[in-house]
Design an enzyme around this catalytic site. Sequence first.
Site, PDB file in Angstrom:
ATOM      1  N   ARG A  42       0.834  -1.206   0.000  1.00  0.00           N
ATOM      2  CA  ARG A  42       0.000   0.000   0.000  1.00  0.00           C
ATOM      3  C   ARG A  42       0.876   1.268   0.000  1.00  0.00           C
ATOM      4  O   ARG A  42       1.897   1.315   0.678  1.00  0.00           O
ATOM      5  CB  ARG A  42      -0.862  -0.030   1.269  1.00  0.00           C
ATOM      6  CG  ARG A  42      -1.814   1.109   1.412  1.00  0.00           C
ATOM      7  CD  ARG A  42      -2.999   0.722   2.236  1.00  0.00           C
ATOM      8  NE  ARG A  42      -2.703   0.475   3.651  1.00  0.00           N
ATOM      9  CZ  ARG A  42      -3.648   0.185   4.533  1.00  0.00           C
ATOM     10  NH1 ARG A  42      -4.900   0.091   4.161  1.00  0.00           N
ATOM     11  NH2 ARG A  42      -3.330  -0.021   5.795  1.00  0.00           N
TER      12      ARG A  42
ATOM     13  N   ARG B 297      -1.196  -4.917  14.804  1.00  0.00           N
ATOM     14  CA  ARG B 297      -2.558  -4.482  14.459  1.00  0.00           C
ATOM     15  C   ARG B 297      -3.469  -5.695  14.259  1.00  0.00           C
ATOM     16  O   ARG B 297      -4.627  -5.679  14.649  1.00  0.00           O
ATOM     17  CB  ARG B 297      -2.523  -3.602  13.205  1.00  0.00           C
ATOM     18  CG  ARG B 297      -1.871  -2.259  13.491  1.00  0.00           C
ATOM     19  CD  ARG B 297      -1.263  -1.645  12.253  1.00  0.00           C
ATOM     20  NE  ARG B 297      -2.247  -1.085  11.362  1.00  0.00           N
ATOM     21  CZ  ARG B 297      -2.064  -0.937  10.049  1.00  0.00           C
ATOM     22  NH1 ARG B 297      -0.946  -1.333   9.476  1.00  0.00           N
ATOM     23  NH2 ARG B 297      -3.000  -0.383   9.320  1.00  0.00           N
TER      24      ARG B 297
HETATM   25  P1  AMP Z   1      -6.620   2.879  10.868  1.00  0.00           P
HETATM   26  O1  AMP Z   1      -6.352   3.834   9.746  1.00  0.00           O
HETATM   27  O2  AMP Z   1      -8.083   2.712  11.162  1.00  0.00           O
HETATM   28  O3  AMP Z   1      -5.903   1.561  10.677  1.00  0.00           O
HETATM   29  O4  AMP Z   1      -6.010   3.544  12.187  1.00  0.00           O
HETATM   30  C1  AMP Z   1      -4.645   3.848  12.280  1.00  0.00           C
HETATM   31  C2  AMP Z   1      -4.202   3.883  13.732  1.00  0.00           C
HETATM   32  O5  AMP Z   1      -4.929   4.908  14.438  1.00  0.00           O
HETATM   33  C3  AMP Z   1      -4.451   2.622  14.519  1.00  0.00           C
HETATM   34  O6  AMP Z   1      -3.450   1.636  14.328  1.00  0.00           O
HETATM   35  C4  AMP Z   1      -4.463   3.170  15.953  1.00  0.00           C
HETATM   36  O7  AMP Z   1      -3.158   3.483  16.391  1.00  0.00           O
HETATM   37  C5  AMP Z   1      -5.214   4.487  15.757  1.00  0.00           C
HETATM   38  N1  AMP Z   1      -6.670   4.292  15.878  1.00  0.00           N
HETATM   39  C6  AMP Z   1      -7.597   4.479  14.904  1.00  0.00           C
HETATM   40  N2  AMP Z   1      -8.838   4.193  15.343  1.00  0.00           N
HETATM   41  C7  AMP Z   1      -8.689   3.794  16.643  1.00  0.00           C
HETATM   42  C8  AMP Z   1      -9.593   3.359  17.653  1.00  0.00           C
HETATM   43  N3  AMP Z   1     -10.912   3.274  17.431  1.00  0.00           N
HETATM   44  N4  AMP Z   1      -9.079   3.031  18.869  1.00  0.00           N
HETATM   45  C9  AMP Z   1      -7.778   3.116  19.127  1.00  0.00           C
HETATM   46  N5  AMP Z   1      -6.857   3.506  18.213  1.00  0.00           N
HETATM   47  C10 AMP Z   1      -7.302   3.860  16.981  1.00  0.00           C
END
Ligand code: AMP
Length: 219
Positions: free
Chosen positions: A123, A167
């Site tokens: 990506r 993750r």
């Molecule tokens: P994402 O783009 O949804 O994969 O989010 C990227 C990063 O943001 C995640 O790996 C977390 O570090 C943080 N993050 C996003 N949404 C959440 C959430 N609901 N709770 C906790 N951390 C979050």
Amino acid sequence: MRKYVIMGVQGSGKGTQSQLLCDDLDLVHISVGDIFRWNVQHHTKLGAQVRRIMNAGELVSDDLVEQIVRGRLDEHDWNFGFVIDGFPRNGRQAEFFMESYDIDGVIHLELPEDEVRRRVLSRRLCPNCGMDYNLIADRPEEEGRCDICGHELITRADDTPEALDARLRDYNEKTRPVLELFRRKEFVHDIDARPPAEEVQAKIRAALNLPAYQAEKPS
Ligand code: AMP
């Protein structure tokens, strides 16, 4: 008013599908990850608080996430509804969300783990306009440059094998149970995320009884 949650493992296309869904239905796409990434890129106080945690692929604290989500939803710019992406990610966040908002449906994008790794590690992201690329399925015309704005593409700091492992672990341990909670309330629509994006979008719309995607709104 339509209020949807989109869930799915990393790289399952939540951002792309949310965007397609919001485009012609006038829904607002709320991505918690995008809000954090914007803050990191713009060196805000919030960005400084979350940068290290995000880069390691770990979850930001529930208090902070809830504050951000509440603040964003309190803007009330979503007259026709919203698609929330990347939230809730654990039981506490789900409870917080369900206490304040009723949900019309949960879209669950399913993708096998070998495909997750293949997609995520290839990506690329435009830090300027937010366009997402994939070196396997969706290459930019000129290598390393955004087709839309010409900016140099970057790899997300958390798209490394180590951060992806963290993750995926969190997803399986903390987020999957949320899906089961929603499933008991019969909110969940399981959608195969492997086909091309337009096909996945058509399946989502059929599941939610929404009109077919219209690229251009009639004037
Ligand atoms: P994402 O783009 O949804 O994969 O989010 C990227 C990063 O943001 C995640 O790996 C977390 O570090 C943080 N993050 C996003 N949404 C959440 C959430 N609901 N709770 C906790 N951390 C979050």
